[in-house]
Design an enzyme around this catalytic site. Structure first.
Site, PDB file in Angstrom:
ATOM      1  N   ASP A   1      53.702  24.086  28.765  1.00 52.61           N
ATOM      2  CA  ASP A   1      52.922  25.122  28.093  1.00 52.61           C
ATOM      3  C   ASP A   1      51.919  24.506  27.119  1.00 52.61           C
ATOM      4  O   ASP A   1      50.788  24.993  26.980  1.00 52.61           O
ATOM      5  CB  ASP A   1      53.859  26.072  27.329  1.00 52.61           C
TER       6      ASP A   1
ATOM      7  N   GLU B   1      50.390  21.611  27.292  1.00 55.30           N
ATOM      8  CA  GLU B   1      49.246  21.037  28.003  1.00 55.30           C
ATOM      9  C   GLU B   1      48.326  22.139  28.530  1.00 55.30           C
ATOM     10  O   GLU B   1      47.098  21.992  28.533  1.00 55.30           O
ATOM     11  CB  GLU B   1      49.748  20.151  29.144  1.00 55.30           C
TER      12      GLU B   1
ATOM     13  N   ASP C   1      47.952  25.071  27.090  1.00 60.76           N
ATOM     14  CA  ASP C   1      47.252  25.585  25.905  1.00 60.76           C
ATOM     15  C   ASP C   1      46.039  24.719  25.564  1.00 60.76           C
ATOM     16  O   ASP C   1      44.979  25.232  25.194  1.00 60.76           O
ATOM     17  CB  ASP C   1      48.203  25.640  24.705  1.00 60.76           C
TER      18      ASP C   1
ATOM     19  N   LEU D   1      47.285  37.074  23.967  1.00 58.00           N
ATOM     20  CA  LEU D   1      47.070  36.817  22.547  1.00 58.00           C
ATOM     21  C   LEU D   1      46.356  35.487  22.375  1.00 58.00           C
ATOM     22  O   LEU D   1      46.615  34.538  23.120  1.00 58.00           O
ATOM     23  CB  LEU D   1      48.406  36.762  21.792  1.00 58.00           C
TER      24      LEU D   1
ATOM     25  N   GLU E   1      57.131  38.529  14.695  1.00 61.50           N
ATOM     26  CA  GLU E   1      58.157  38.669  15.724  1.00 61.50           C
ATOM     27  C   GLU E   1      58.269  37.348  16.475  1.00 61.50           C
ATOM     28  O   GLU E   1      57.250  36.703  16.737  1.00 61.50           O
ATOM     29  CB  GLU E   1      57.785  39.789  16.708  1.00 61.50           C
TER      30      GLU E   1
ATOM     31  N   LYS F   1      58.191  34.850  19.413  1.00 62.75           N
ATOM     32  CA  LYS F   1      57.549  34.913  20.728  1.00 62.75           C
ATOM     33  C   LYS F   1      58.545  34.395  21.770  1.00 62.75           C
ATOM     34  O   LYS F   1      58.653  33.200  22.030  1.00 62.75           O
ATOM     35  CB  LYS F   1      56.267  34.076  20.738  1.00 62.75           C
TER      36      LYS F   1
ATOM     37  N   ARG G   1      52.831  41.968  34.138  1.00 63.02           N
ATOM     38  CA  ARG G   1      51.498  41.955  33.549  1.00 63.02           C
ATOM     39  C   ARG G   1      50.428  41.709  34.608  1.00 63.02           C
ATOM     40  O   ARG G   1      49.360  42.298  34.569  1.00 63.02           O
ATOM     41  CB  ARG G   1      51.412  40.847  32.490  1.00 63.02           C
TER      42      ARG G   1
ATOM     43  N   LYS H   1      51.189  40.106  13.706  1.00 70.25           N
ATOM     44  CA  LYS H   1      50.363  41.295  13.943  1.00 70.25           C
ATOM     45  C   LYS H   1      50.038  41.981  12.628  1.00 70.25           C
ATOM     46  O   LYS H   1      50.901  42.060  11.742  1.00 70.25           O
ATOM     47  CB  LYS H   1      51.109  42.299  14.840  1.00 70.25           C
TER      48      LYS H   1
ATOM     49  N   CYS I   1      77.349  -4.756  36.818  1.00 71.20           N
ATOM     50  CA  CYS I   1      76.992  -4.453  35.435  1.00 71.20           C
ATOM     51  C   CYS I   1      75.739  -5.237  35.030  1.00 71.20           C
ATOM     52  O   CYS I   1      75.693  -6.462  35.193  1.00 71.20           O
ATOM     53  CB  CYS I   1      78.143  -4.805  34.502  1.00 71.20           C
TER      54      CYS I   1
END
Length: 677
Positions: free
Chosen positions: A38, A40, A42, A88, A119, A121, A142, A298, A416
Site C-alpha cells: 500500500d 508503494e 501511495d 480520501l 476513526e 482506517k 465501491r 473528518k 550444519c
C-alpha cells in the site's frame, strides 16, 4: 534543460505512472492479488497528483485521479451508486495535517479551531448497504466509485450487518438509507483461513484485506458464509434523513439502529487532540485483532461539510492520515542459515534494504524448508515482506510475474553450516536441526540467551558483547561469565573501565538466583518460564533435580514424556555437571522455593488478552496462580494487571478506558521472574 523538453519528459512519466496505477488497481481491486505494498502504491499516486498539479493541461479524462480503480468482476451484475463512493486524500505527517487544517480554515474564512471526528482506517473492503423501509435491499462494492458489484447475497452472510434496522420514537427509520462501511477479516480469522487453504492446497491470501475481498467475491454465498467476516460502519451518503448534525451524532444513531461502530472513534475539538489520537491508535495498531492502516479525520459538522464540498475524487472535509506501511516489496539477494540454541536451522533472507513501518529492513525469516517450498521462493525473487511491531520481519510471498529467468532455487544445507555435523529432521516436526550438542553456534546462542532478557538479564551483556567475548575466547560456557574481572574486560576493544566494572557488578548481583529463573535461563529444550516454575515447586534443590531420572521428571505436574526426556538428557551430560560445579565455585547460590513463604503475587489479579508468543494462555495463567495471584476473564476495576499479547481486542480498549496497568508479554515474563528474587 528547456521547458519544452522538461514537459515532454513529464508527459512520458505521467503516461508511465498512469499505466502502473491502472495495472496495480486491477491487481488490487479485481484480482485481489497485489504485487506492491500500500505504501508503494501511495507513493505512485502522490507522484501522479503532483505531476498533474504541475501540468494541468496534461490531465486526461481517463486519468486514475478521476477514478478509483476496479471494474465489475465476471459473474456479478453492476450497481450504479446514487451517491458516488469517493476516495480520501492521504496525508503522512503532522505538517501535512496542519496544512490540511489551514486549508479548511482559509476555505471557510475562519481562524476558529475546527472540531474533527477521528476513526481508525480499517483495512478491509468498502461497501454500500442500501436499506429501504428498514430492510437491507442491496449491497455492493465501491467498484470505480460510480458503479460497483452487486454482492447483496454475500453481504447478508456477514453477521455484523443488520438485515433489518431497529428504530424507535426518537429515531424513525427513513424510507431509504445509504450506509457505508468496511468489511474486514480479523487477524486470527485470517490465519485460520490461510491454514485451511494450505491444507487444501489452495494459494494463500497475502493479507486480511485481500482475504476479505476474496471472500465477498465468491459467486456462491455459502462459501462467503464460512468466512469469519466482520463489519464497521463509518457513515451514510444521505445523512439529512437522520436527526444528526454531525459525524459523532450520526455514529451514535447508527449504533442505536443496529450497526457496529469501531470503539476507537473519537471526537477531537482541542488543538493537538487529533495528533494525540493518531499516536494512540498507531501505538495500539499491532495489538488490535484487525488491520488498521491509518486514521480517518473528518470535519464533524455536516453543515461545514456541505460548505467545503468535494474535489473531482475526494471530499475536502476529510483525509486519511496513513500509518507507515507494514509491507513492502524488495529482492532476496542471498539466504543465510542460522543455528539456534536448540540446534534448529532457520533460513533467513538477506534483502535489498527497504523501509517498512519506519525501520530499514534487510533481513526476514523464511521460517523453514517447508515454507520456502510452499511459497516457491528463489534467490533473486522480488518478494512481499511484512513487519509488525516487534515481530521478526517475514517474507509473505514471491511475485513470480517479475521473474526474468535468472532466479535460482534455494538449497537447504545437508550439514550444519557452523560445525559440519549432518542435519536431522524429527518425524512430525517442520524444524531441521543440528543434533550436535557441542556445536559452537548452539553454545553461543545459549550464552546469549542466558545473559539476555529472557535469562538472567545481565546488564551490559547484550548479543554483540557476548559474541565478542566468545570470539575472543574469554567466555566458552555459562560458568565463565562468573569468573570475569573488570581488568580483563577493560582490555578488550570497545570496552572502558566503567562499562567493565558495571558488567562485573551486574554479574555479582545475580550470584543469588531463584531456582526457577536459573532453570529457565539455561535454555534447556522445551523448558520455558512455566515449566521451570513447576520444577522449582516440585524439587527442593538444584542437586535433587540434577539427580532425578526421567520417571521422576514425568511426575511433575504439566511435564510429559518429551520434556522429561529433554531434562534427563541435559542433566545427565557430564559437561553440565562440570559447569554447575564451576558456578558454585564462583559463588553462585541457586535458591530453591520456600514452600512456607507468602506468595509474591498474592492480591494481584491478572487479565490476559491477545495471543502470547512464548507460552500458551493456560501456561501464563498457571504461572500467575503458582505465585499466589488470581486470573480474571473479564475487565473490571478489580483487575490489577492486563497482559497484552498480539492481536488484542476489545478487552484492551476497555482496560485502557478504566486506566488499568498494561503489560507487554516481555514485561510479564520479567515480572514473574523478578518476584521470585
Amino acid at each position: 534543460m528547456s521547458k519544452e523538453t522538461e514537459k515532454l519528459e513529464a508527459k512520458a512519466r505521467l503516461e508511465k505512472v498512469r499505466e502502473l496505477i491502472r495495472y496495480h488497481d486491477h491487481r488490487y481491486h479485481v484480482l485481489d492479488d497485489p504485487v506492491i505494498s500500500d505504501g508503494e502504491y501511495d507513493l505512485l499516486f502522490q507522484e501522479l497528483l503532483a505531476l498533474e498539479a504541475r501540468y494541468p493541461d496534461l490531465v486526461s479524462a481517463d486519468s486514475p485521479s478521476h477514478r478509483l480503480g476496479g471494474s465489475v468482476a465476471e459473474g456479478f451484475t453492476a450497481v450504479r451508486h446514487v451517491h458516488p463512493m469517493l476516495s480520501l486524500d492521504n496525508i503522512f505527517s503532522t505538517i501535512e495535517f496542519q496544512s490540511f487544517q489551514e486549508k479548511l480554515q482559509r476555505f471557510l474564512r475562519t481562524d476558529l479551531p475546527l472540531r474533527f471526528m477521528t476513526e481508525p482506517k480499517v483495512d478491509g473492503l468498502a461497501v454500500e448497504l442500501v436499506y429501504r423501509q428498514g430492510f437491507l435491499h442491496t449491497g455492493s462494492t465501491r467498484g470505480d466509485g460510480l458503479i460497483g458489484e452487486n454482492i447483496t447475497a454475500q453481504l447478508k452472510t456477514v453477521k455484523a450487518i443488520p438485515l433489518r434496522l431497529q428504530g424507535d420514537q426518537d429515531i424513525p427509520i427513513p424510507d431509504e438509507l445509504y450506509v457505508r462501511g468496511e468489511v474486514f477479516l480479523s487477524k486470527q480469522g485470517f490465519q485460520r483461513l490461510n491454514q485451511l487453504r494450505h491444507q487444501q492446497g489452495e494459494p494463500l491470501f497475502a493479507n486480511p484485506r485481500n482475504a476479505a475481498a476474496g471472500s465477498l467475491r465468491q459467486l456462491d454465498p455459502r462459501i462467503t458464509a464460512r468466512r469469519p467476516l466482520d463489519f464497521f460502519v463509518y457513515g451514510v451518503a444521505n445523512p439529512e434523513v437522520l436527526p444528526a448534525e454531525g459525524q459523532e451524532a450520526l455514529l451514535t444513531i447508527l449504533s442505536r439502529i443496529g450497526f457496529p461502530v469501531s470503539p476507537l472513534v473519537k471526537g477531537c475539538g482541542l488543538p493537538g487532540e487529533v495528533e494525540q489520537q493518531y499516536q494512540q491508535v498507531l501505538a495500539l495498531r499491532h495489538a488490535l485483532d484487525y488491520e488498521v492502516d491509518g486514521l480517518v479525520v473528518k470535519v464533524d459538522t455536516f453543515a461545514l461539510q456541505r460548505r467545503l464540498g468535494f474535489t473531482a475524487r475526494a471530499p475536502r472535509w476529510a483525509v486519511a492520515w496513513k500509518f507507515p506501511a507494514t509491507q513492502a516489496t524488495t529482492k532476496i539477494e542471498a539466504v543465510d542459515f542460522q543455528v539456534g540454541r536448540t540446534g534448529v536451522v532457520t533460513p533467513v533472507a538477506l534483502l535489498a534494504p527497504v523501509e517498512i513501518d519506519g525501520v530499514v529492513v534487510q533481513r526476514a525469516t523464511l521460517h523453514n524448508q517447508d515454507e520456502m517450498k510452499r511459497k516457491d521462493l528463489r534467490l533473486g525473487d522480488t518478494v512481499l515482506v511484512q513487519r509488525a511491531g516487534d515481530v521478526i520481519p517475514e517474507v509473505i510471498k514471491a511475485v513470480p510475474e517479475l521473474r526474468n529467468g535468472d532466479e535460482q532455487p534455494i538449497m537447504f544445507p545437508a550439514s550444519c553450516p557452523e560445525c559440519g555435523h549432518p542435519l536431522a529432521r524429527v518425524q512430525g516436526e517442520a524444524a531441521i536441526r543440528c543434533v550436535n550438542e557441542h556445536c559452537r553456534a548452539q553454545q553461543q546462542q545459549r550464552l546469549i540467551y542466558f545473559a539476555g532478557k529472557s535469562g538472567l538479564d545481565l546488564d551490559g551483556l547484550g548479543k554483540k558483547n557476548v559474541e565478542q567475548l566468545v570470539r575472543s575466547g574469554v567466555v566458552g560456557d555459562i560458568a565463565d561469565f562468573f569468573f570475569l574481572d573488570a581488568g580483563q574486560l577493560a582490555s578488550l576493544e570497545g570496552w572502558g573501565e566503567k562499562s567493565a566494572r558495571n558488567v562485573v557488578a551486574a554479574i555479582e548481583d545475580r550470584k543469588r538466583i531463584p531456582l526457577a529463573r536459573f532453570l529457565a535461563a539455561l535454555g534447556i529444550r522445551h523448558v520455558g518460564e512455566v515449566t521451570a516454575a513447576a520444577l522449582a515447586e516440585h524439587f527442593t534443590s538444584l542437586h535433587e533435580l540434577m539427580a532425578a531420572d526421567e520417571e521422576q521428571f514425568r511426575r511433575v505436574d504439566g511435564i510429559g514424556e518429551q520434556v522429561a526426556a529433554s531434562l534427563s538428557l541435559f542433566f545427565q551430560d557430564p559437561d553440565v555437571h562440570r559447569m554447575i560445579e564451576r558456578l558454585e565455585k564462583a559463588g553462585l547460590v541457586v535458591v530453591a522455593a520456600d514452600k512456607g513463604r507468602s506468595q509474591p503475587l498474592a492480591g494481584r489479579v491478572f487479565l490476559f488478552t491477545g495471543s502470547l508468543q512464548t507460552m500458551s494462555r493456560e501456561e501464563a495463567k498457571r504461572s500467575v496462580k503458582v505465585r499466589g495471584g488470581q486470573v480474571a476473564n473479564t475487565v473490571s476495576e478489580r483487575v490489577t494487571d492486563v497482559v497484552v499479547g498480539e492481536k488484542a481486542g476489545g478487552k484492551m480498549k476497555k482496560a485502557h478506558e478504566l486506566q488499568l496497568p498494561l503489560l507487554s508479554e516481555r514485561e510479564f515474563i520479567q515480572l514473574v521472574s523478578a518476584v521470585e528474587e
